[in-house]
Design an enzyme around this catalytic site. Structure first.
Site, PDB file in Angstrom:
ATOM      1  N   LYS A 143       0.805  -1.206   0.000  1.00  0.00           N
ATOM      2  CA  LYS A 143       0.000   0.000   0.000  1.00  0.00           C
ATOM      3  C   LYS A 143       0.843   1.264   0.000  1.00  0.00           C
ATOM      4  O   LYS A 143       0.437   2.320  -0.484  1.00  0.00           O
ATOM      5  CB  LYS A 143      -0.863   0.033   1.282  1.00  0.00           C
ATOM      6  CG  LYS A 143      -1.820  -1.088   1.427  1.00  0.00           C
ATOM      7  CD  LYS A 143      -2.540  -0.929   2.805  1.00  0.00           C
ATOM      8  CE  LYS A 143      -3.327  -2.123   3.161  1.00  0.00           C
ATOM      9  NZ  LYS A 143      -3.826  -2.058   4.566  1.00  0.00           N
ATOM     10  N   GLU A 157       8.013   2.218  -5.516  1.00  0.00           N
ATOM     11  CA  GLU A 157       7.964   1.786  -4.109  1.00  0.00           C
ATOM     12  C   GLU A 157       8.090   2.985  -3.182  1.00  0.00           C
ATOM     13  O   GLU A 157       8.693   3.994  -3.549  1.00  0.00           O
ATOM     14  CB  GLU A 157       9.138   0.833  -3.823  1.00  0.00           C
ATOM     15  CG  GLU A 157       8.769  -0.627  -3.798  1.00  0.00           C
ATOM     16  CD  GLU A 157       7.913  -1.041  -2.610  1.00  0.00           C
ATOM     17  OE1 GLU A 157       7.302  -0.184  -1.955  1.00  0.00           O
ATOM     18  OE2 GLU A 157       7.866  -2.253  -2.345  1.00  0.00           O
ATOM     19  N   ASP A 158       7.559   2.845  -1.987  1.00  0.00           N
ATOM     20  CA  ASP A 158       7.740   3.924  -1.006  1.00  0.00           C
ATOM     21  C   ASP A 158       9.119   3.840  -0.367  1.00  0.00           C
ATOM     22  O   ASP A 158       9.774   4.861  -0.172  1.00  0.00           O
ATOM     23  CB  ASP A 158       6.635   3.916   0.062  1.00  0.00           C
ATOM     24  CG  ASP A 158       6.490   2.573   0.754  1.00  0.00           C
ATOM     25  OD1 ASP A 158       6.966   1.553   0.213  1.00  0.00           O
ATOM     26  OD2 ASP A 158       5.895   2.533   1.846  1.00  0.00           O
ATOM     27  N   ASP A 180      14.214  -1.256   2.113  1.00  0.00           N
ATOM     28  CA  ASP A 180      14.859  -1.488   3.407  1.00  0.00           C
ATOM     29  C   ASP A 180      15.907  -2.588   3.186  1.00  0.00           C
ATOM     30  O   ASP A 180      17.005  -2.314   2.690  1.00  0.00           O
ATOM     31  CB  ASP A 180      13.765  -1.876   4.405  1.00  0.00           C
ATOM     32  CG  ASP A 180      14.233  -1.898   5.841  1.00  0.00           C
ATOM     33  OD1 ASP A 180      15.446  -2.007   6.060  1.00  0.00           O
ATOM     34  OD2 ASP A 180      13.405  -1.816   6.751  1.00  0.00           O
ATOM     35  N   PHE A 221      12.497   5.276  12.105  1.00  0.00           N
ATOM     36  CA  PHE A 221      11.124   4.824  11.867  1.00  0.00           C
ATOM     37  C   PHE A 221      10.335   5.977  11.268  1.00  0.00           C
ATOM     38  O   PHE A 221       9.896   6.871  11.980  1.00  0.00           O
ATOM     39  CB  PHE A 221      10.478   4.343  13.166  1.00  0.00           C
ATOM     40  CG  PHE A 221       9.357   3.384  12.925  1.00  0.00           C
ATOM     41  CD1 PHE A 221       8.332   3.698  12.041  1.00  0.00           C
ATOM     42  CD2 PHE A 221       9.335   2.149  13.553  1.00  0.00           C
ATOM     43  CE1 PHE A 221       7.304   2.808  11.784  1.00  0.00           C
ATOM     44  CE2 PHE A 221       8.308   1.247  13.312  1.00  0.00           C
ATOM     45  CZ  PHE A 221       7.286   1.582  12.429  1.00  0.00           C
ATOM     46  N   ARG A 249      -0.472   7.220   7.263  1.00  0.00           N
ATOM     47  CA  ARG A 249      -0.217   7.215   5.816  1.00  0.00           C
ATOM     48  C   ARG A 249      -0.660   8.524   5.164  1.00  0.00           C
ATOM     49  O   ARG A 249      -0.117   8.934   4.143  1.00  0.00           O
ATOM     50  CB  ARG A 249      -0.986   6.069   5.129  1.00  0.00           C
ATOM     51  CG  ARG A 249      -0.485   4.676   5.458  1.00  0.00           C
ATOM     52  CD  ARG A 249      -1.084   3.671   4.453  1.00  0.00           C
ATOM     53  NE  ARG A 249      -1.021   2.298   4.916  1.00  0.00           N
ATOM     54  CZ  ARG A 249       0.005   1.473   4.713  1.00  0.00           C
ATOM     55  NH1 ARG A 249       1.074   1.898   4.082  1.00  0.00           N
ATOM     56  NH2 ARG A 249      -0.041   0.229   5.150  1.00  0.00           N
TER      57      ARG A 249
HETATM   58  C1  PRP Z   1       7.351  -2.069   2.893  1.00  0.00           C
HETATM   59  C2  PRP Z   1       7.734  -1.308   1.642  1.00  0.00           C
HETATM   60  C3  PRP Z   1       8.407  -2.339   0.809  1.00  0.00           C
HETATM   61  C4  PRP Z   1       9.049  -3.229   1.829  1.00  0.00           C
HETATM   62  C5  PRP Z   1      10.474  -2.825   1.975  1.00  0.00           C
HETATM   63  O1  PRP Z   1       6.106  -2.648   2.687  1.00  0.00           O
HETATM   64  O2  PRP Z   1       6.620  -0.762   0.996  1.00  0.00           O
HETATM   65  O3  PRP Z   1       7.497  -3.063   0.040  1.00  0.00           O
HETATM   66  O4  PRP Z   1       8.367  -3.038   3.064  1.00  0.00           O
HETATM   67  O5  PRP Z   1      11.138  -3.725   2.804  1.00  0.00           O
HETATM   68  P1  PRP Z   1      12.328  -4.656   2.288  1.00  0.00           P
HETATM   69  O6  PRP Z   1      13.223  -3.820   1.432  1.00  0.00           O
HETATM   70  O7  PRP Z   1      12.980  -5.069   3.577  1.00  0.00           O
HETATM   71  O8  PRP Z   1      11.734  -5.801   1.554  1.00  0.00           O
HETATM   72  P2  PRP Z   1       5.180  -3.186   3.854  1.00  0.00           P
HETATM   73  O9  PRP Z   1       5.345  -4.678   3.941  1.00  0.00           O
HETATM   74  O10 PRP Z   1       5.402  -2.386   5.101  1.00  0.00           O
HETATM   75  O11 PRP Z   1       3.719  -2.941   3.284  1.00  0.00           O
HETATM   76  P3  PRP Z   1       2.863  -1.597   3.026  1.00  0.00           P
HETATM   77  O12 PRP Z   1       3.530  -0.867   1.886  1.00  0.00           O
HETATM   78  O13 PRP Z   1       1.524  -2.150   2.631  1.00  0.00           O
HETATM   79  O14 PRP Z   1       2.822  -0.788   4.291  1.00  0.00           O
END
Ligand code: PRP
Length: 179
Positions: free
Chosen positions: A42, A98-99, A102, A151, A164
């Site tokens: 999302k 992507e947002d 990580d 965070f 959000r």
């Molecule tokens: C977050 C973000 C990426 C992922 C990054 O999604 O949007 O998809 O985590 O992490 P990584 O590089 O360690 O894989 P999240 O699972 O929090 O879902 P959301 O976007 O629905 O909040």
């Protein structure tokens, strides 16, 4: 709710300028093409809406939601598709939006999957890059900001599905996620 934020990292105005610049860069790089902008739900939905509107060219849009498998995700090589694209990606120039990156696990798997499905090219455009946290061999091609390991919430990013809708990017107070 805004009291839960320790510090504003980037204001609404700063973000708008940065995203406009990214949109212009993508428009230059993809001139003459019709890229498929792929929003990863999302968290990316706010960035996606601003970024695509900052692109002065024809673009197609689609949406996916994925999650890595729990704690085993690092070595499992699996990705769980919660919502798949509506159109085939074969033969398309795909830009994953992507947002945040990580560990990079989600994007590493997703990029592999889209290539497997026959995408002509797959590039990554991430609003935020926590570069110091990377464990998977993946890099973003376009990045809004490289940030420290804090965070962060707002501009699409949540904690427990809150924040959000904040127009800025802020650092969440420790007491909120440690209580
Ligand atoms: C977050 C973000 C990426 C992922 C990054 O999604 O949007 O998809 O985590 O992490 P990584 O590089 O360690 O894989 P999240 O699972 O929090 O879902 P959301 O976007 O629905 O909040």
């Amino acid at each position: 709710m805004h009291n839960d934020v320790e510090k504003i990292l980037f204001t609404e105005e700063q973000i708008a300028a940065r995203v406009r610049a990214l949109g212009a860069e993508l428009s230059r790089d993809y001139a003459g093409k019709n890229p498929l902008m792929l929003c990863i739900l999302k968290g990316a939905f706010v960035f996606f809406a601003d970024l695509t509107r900052a692109m002065d060219m024809p673009v197609a849009m689609d949406f996916m939601q994925v999650s890595s498998y729990g704690a085993g995700a690092v070595s499992s090589g699996n990705i769980r598709i919660l919502k798949d694209t509506a159109v085939p990606v074969a033969g398309r120039d795909v830009i994953i939006v992507e947002d945040i990156i990580d560990s990079g696990n989600s994007l590493y798997r997703l990029k592999g999957l889209l290539k497997e499905r026959g995408a002509s090219s797959v590039k990554i455009c991430a609003f935020l890059d926590k570069a110091s946290r990377r464990t998977a061999p993946v890099a973003a091609d376009y990045v809004g900001y490289v940030i420290e390991d804090a965070f962060v919430v707002g501009y699409g990013l949540d904690y427990a599905e809150k924040y959000r809708n904040f127009p800025y990017l802020g650092i969440l107070k420790r007491e909120i996620y440690e209580k």
